[in-house]
Design a protein around this motif. Sequence first.
Motif, PDB file in Angstrom:
ATOM      1  N   TYR A 158       0.829  -1.226   0.000  1.00  0.00           N
ATOM      2  CA  TYR A 158       0.000   0.000   0.000  1.00  0.00           C
ATOM      3  C   TYR A 158       0.862   1.276   0.000  1.00  0.00           C
ATOM      4  N   PHE A 159       1.800   1.293  -0.843  1.00  0.00           N
ATOM      5  CA  PHE A 159       2.695   2.460  -0.861  1.00  0.00           C
ATOM      6  C   PHE A 159       2.050   3.659  -1.554  1.00  0.00           C
ATOM      7  N   LYS A 160       1.147   3.364  -2.459  1.00  0.00           N
ATOM      8  CA  LYS A 160       0.424   4.471  -3.100  1.00  0.00           C
ATOM      9  C   LYS A 160      -0.303   5.286  -2.037  1.00  0.00           C
ATOM     10  N   ASN A 198       2.117   7.418  -0.053  1.00  0.00           N
ATOM     11  CA  ASN A 198       2.432   8.672  -0.746  1.00  0.00           C
ATOM     12  C   ASN A 198       1.264   9.647  -0.648  1.00  0.00           C
ATOM     13  N   HIS A 226       5.004  12.724  -1.279  1.00  0.00           N
ATOM     14  CA  HIS A 226       6.022  11.995  -2.069  1.00  0.00           C
ATOM     15  C   HIS A 226       7.405  12.047  -1.433  1.00  0.00           C
ATOM     16  N   ASP A 244       9.772   9.073  -0.356  1.00  0.00           N
ATOM     17  CA  ASP A 244      11.202   8.842  -0.679  1.00  0.00           C
ATOM     18  C   ASP A 244      11.988   8.483   0.577  1.00  0.00           C
ATOM     19  N   ARG A 274      17.473  -1.898  -5.915  1.00  0.00           N
ATOM     20  CA  ARG A 274      16.114  -1.378  -6.089  1.00  0.00           C
ATOM     21  C   ARG A 274      15.647  -1.847  -7.456  1.00  0.00           C
ATOM     22  N   ARG A 299      -0.793  -9.892   2.070  1.00  0.00           N
ATOM     23  CA  ARG A 299       0.393  -9.027   2.197  1.00  0.00           C
ATOM     24  C   ARG A 299       1.146  -9.309   3.501  1.00  0.00           C
TER      25      ARG A 299
HETATM   26  N1  LIG Z   1       7.463   8.575  -2.998  1.00  0.00           N
HETATM   27  C1  LIG Z   1       7.692   7.704  -3.995  1.00  0.00           C
HETATM   28  N2  LIG Z   1       6.718   6.959  -4.479  1.00  0.00           N
HETATM   29  C2  LIG Z   1       6.946   6.031  -5.448  1.00  0.00           C
HETATM   30  C3  LIG Z   1       8.216   5.882  -5.975  1.00  0.00           C
HETATM   31  N3  LIG Z   1       8.144   4.898  -6.923  1.00  0.00           N
HETATM   32  C4  LIG Z   1       6.897   4.477  -6.975  1.00  0.00           C
HETATM   33  N4  LIG Z   1       6.131   5.136  -6.048  1.00  0.00           N
HETATM   34  C5  LIG Z   1       4.768   5.016  -5.795  1.00  0.00           C
HETATM   35  O1  LIG Z   1       4.449   3.717  -5.339  1.00  0.00           O
HETATM   36  C6  LIG Z   1       3.126   3.465  -5.616  1.00  0.00           C
HETATM   37  C7  LIG Z   1       2.840   2.063  -5.976  1.00  0.00           C
HETATM   38  O2  LIG Z   1       1.538   1.833  -6.007  1.00  0.00           O
HETATM   39  P1  LIG Z   1       0.862   0.475  -6.481  1.00  0.00           P
HETATM   40  O3  LIG Z   1       1.598  -0.120  -7.619  1.00  0.00           O
HETATM   41  O4  LIG Z   1      -0.524   0.770  -6.792  1.00  0.00           O
HETATM   42  O5  LIG Z   1       0.993  -0.448  -5.302  1.00  0.00           O
HETATM   43  P2  LIG Z   1       0.577  -0.298  -3.763  1.00  0.00           P
HETATM   44  O6  LIG Z   1      -0.049   0.987  -3.578  1.00  0.00           O
HETATM   45  O7  LIG Z   1       1.821  -0.440  -2.956  1.00  0.00           O
HETATM   46  O8  LIG Z   1      -0.334  -1.408  -3.558  1.00  0.00           O
HETATM   47  P3  LIG Z   1       0.092  -2.929  -3.381  1.00  0.00           P
HETATM   48  O9  LIG Z   1       1.339  -3.123  -3.998  1.00  0.00           O
HETATM   49  O10 LIG Z   1      -0.966  -3.676  -4.038  1.00  0.00           O
HETATM   50  O11 LIG Z   1       0.167  -3.133  -1.932  1.00  0.00           O
HETATM   51  C8  LIG Z   1       2.700   4.455  -6.642  1.00  0.00           C
HETATM   52  O12 LIG Z   1       1.733   5.363  -6.121  1.00  0.00           O
HETATM   53  C9  LIG Z   1       3.934   5.194  -6.988  1.00  0.00           C
HETATM   54  O13 LIG Z   1       3.667   6.536  -7.235  1.00  0.00           O
HETATM   55  C10 LIG Z   1       9.266   6.692  -5.500  1.00  0.00           C
HETATM   56  O14 LIG Z   1      10.376   6.658  -5.885  1.00  0.00           O
HETATM   57  N5  LIG Z   1       8.920   7.594  -4.486  1.00  0.00           N
END
Ligand SMILES: Nc1nc2c(ncn2[C@@H]2O[C@H](COP(=O)(O)OP(=O)(O)OP(=O)(O)O)[C@@H](O)[C@H]2O)c(=O)[nH]1
Length: 556
Positions: free
Chosen positions: A428-430, A433, A438, A442, A465, A546
């Motif tokens: 759930y990184f989205k 953020n 953002h 990072d 990475r 997860r």
């Molecule tokens: N701050 C930041 N965000 C990043 C970076 N690279 C990718 N992201 C974010 O990571 C998020 C990944 O989202 P998803 O692919 O939907 O996955 P998720 O939200 O982690 O959901 P699950 O993987 O299903 O748990 C996106 O919103 C990207 O914008 C980065 O270098 N920095």
Amino acid sequence: MNNKPLFPPISKTSNNRRLSLVKQLGILLVIGLLLFVSVGYVLQTRLEQTQSILNDLTLNTIPAMNNATRSALKSGELMSALESLTSATTPAERRIAELEVTEKLKALEKETSKITDNQTVIMLLKTSQEETEHLNVLIDQKLDLAYKIKVNLKKIWDLKIEADQINPPTNILPLEQTYFMQWQIALLQTLSFAYKIENTERLSDLQEIHRLLELNLQNMDVVSTNLAAPLKKQVEQINTDLRCILSDPENLAEQQANYLRIIGRTRGREHFIHNMISDYSNITNQQSLVEYNNLNGKIASLAQGMTTQKIWFICGFILLSTMIIATLGLYSYAVKRLRTLTQKINLMTKGSHNLPSNRDEIDELFQAFDEFSNTINTQTRRLESLSLTDSLTNIANRRAFDQRLLVELSSDKSSRYDLSILLIDVDYFKQYNDTYGHISGDEALQKIASSLESIINKETDLLARYGGEEFVVILPNKSAKQAEEIAQQMKQVIELINIEHKTSKIADAITVSIGIVTKVKNGKTDTDTLMKNADIALYHSKAQGRNQATHIDDIN
Ligand SMILES: Nc1nc2c(ncn2[C@@H]2O[C@H](COP(=O)(O)OP(=O)(O)OP(=O)(O)O)[C@@H](O)[C@H]2O)c(=O)[nH]1
């Protein structure tokens, strides 16, 4: 990574600065050019001097000597011709001698014009010509008088024969016979005196003979008067004829006297001409001698010049040889230095830094090359590092991971041990953020990376990475079980750092899901297959809720 410079640095504090090769070559070249020009100039000058002397000898001295010698010979021939002229006894001889003298004088005049314009010599020759003409006239007169004397003597002799043929009459008286005999005796004495005239060379003797002849003729006349005709007539006729020859103004004694006078004048003129030609001969001989001395002087000068020239030739040859040897030496030295440079490079290639340092262009080139190499190495290393490092987390990037995985999957390594890969994704990184921003995202990724890195063995394992919020770990020589243990440790360390995540649906802090694959030793696989399987295992962890790790082998 090897930070060793390709070439060792050269000490810059050394004061042992040599004269540069360019300067050495330049100096050598200038010296060589100067030598060449100097020797060439001297040789050229000497050759010109020699040529000038030879030209002078050929065009002036030798012809002048020849002309002078020829003139001396011609004057000798003229003297001989003059002697022939003066000793001529007949008009024919005189004419022949005269022609010869004229011819010799012309030849001498021609030769003289070639050798000198000396006025004394020209005057001598001219005077000799004029005197020779006068001499010729005198000799002509002398021969004419000699002829007349001979004719008169012949006449006297004829008269004597005529007298011998006189026959006195048979009836002649004894006294008359005596007178006739006295006349005959006087005639014989007259003849004797007359013939004496021809050989008399003194005028006083001639006068005495003439006086005696007059007395004799008078005596003959007196005796004749005592003779009777016809004897008297015959005798008186002879007396008259004799008187014509011996007593007239142009008598025999007078002719002989004139003859002697002309001989005297002839001799005087002959001596005069002889002396003038001797003077001429002396002058030309002197001139010939002067030319001969000139010739000797010039030959001596030429010989001296040739010796000097020879010395210059030898010196020039030695100097030029020295220059060539020096040039070859310098060339050889330069080649040696280049060989040294090659050796240094070879030694550098082998890793030795213990090299002698010199201070010429080659060393400077060597040093510049070394510094250039260091700069290139540093920049290359920096670029390599940049190209293999993730700028945000400062761990290896995807490119470094791909390279390393290829190496690990190479036949020699993969046949020796198992290889496991962990694919890690932040849950759930989205939402993170979206919730924290953002920048916070990072920072969270940086903390996750350093935490995961603390678990692995940096000497053998590689954390990279993989992209976005995904990480990947290569675990060489790790079995599936060992990989699962490490995955659990990683999960735990993420939990431990406890990064707040309010909007996560499974926890209050950030969690990670992990997919695991293992390639057993001697197993056949490739990068794509491995990563595809890792992704499947990860998807399985996600799907199962997860915050967990799944090995591909445990699915199904
Ligand atoms: N701050 C930041 N965000 C990043 C970076 N690279 C990718 N992201 C974010 O990571 C998020 C990944 O989202 P998803 O692919 O939907 O996955 P998720 O939200 O982690 O959901 P699950 O993987 O299903 O748990 C996106 O919103 C990207 O914008 C980065 O270098 N920095």
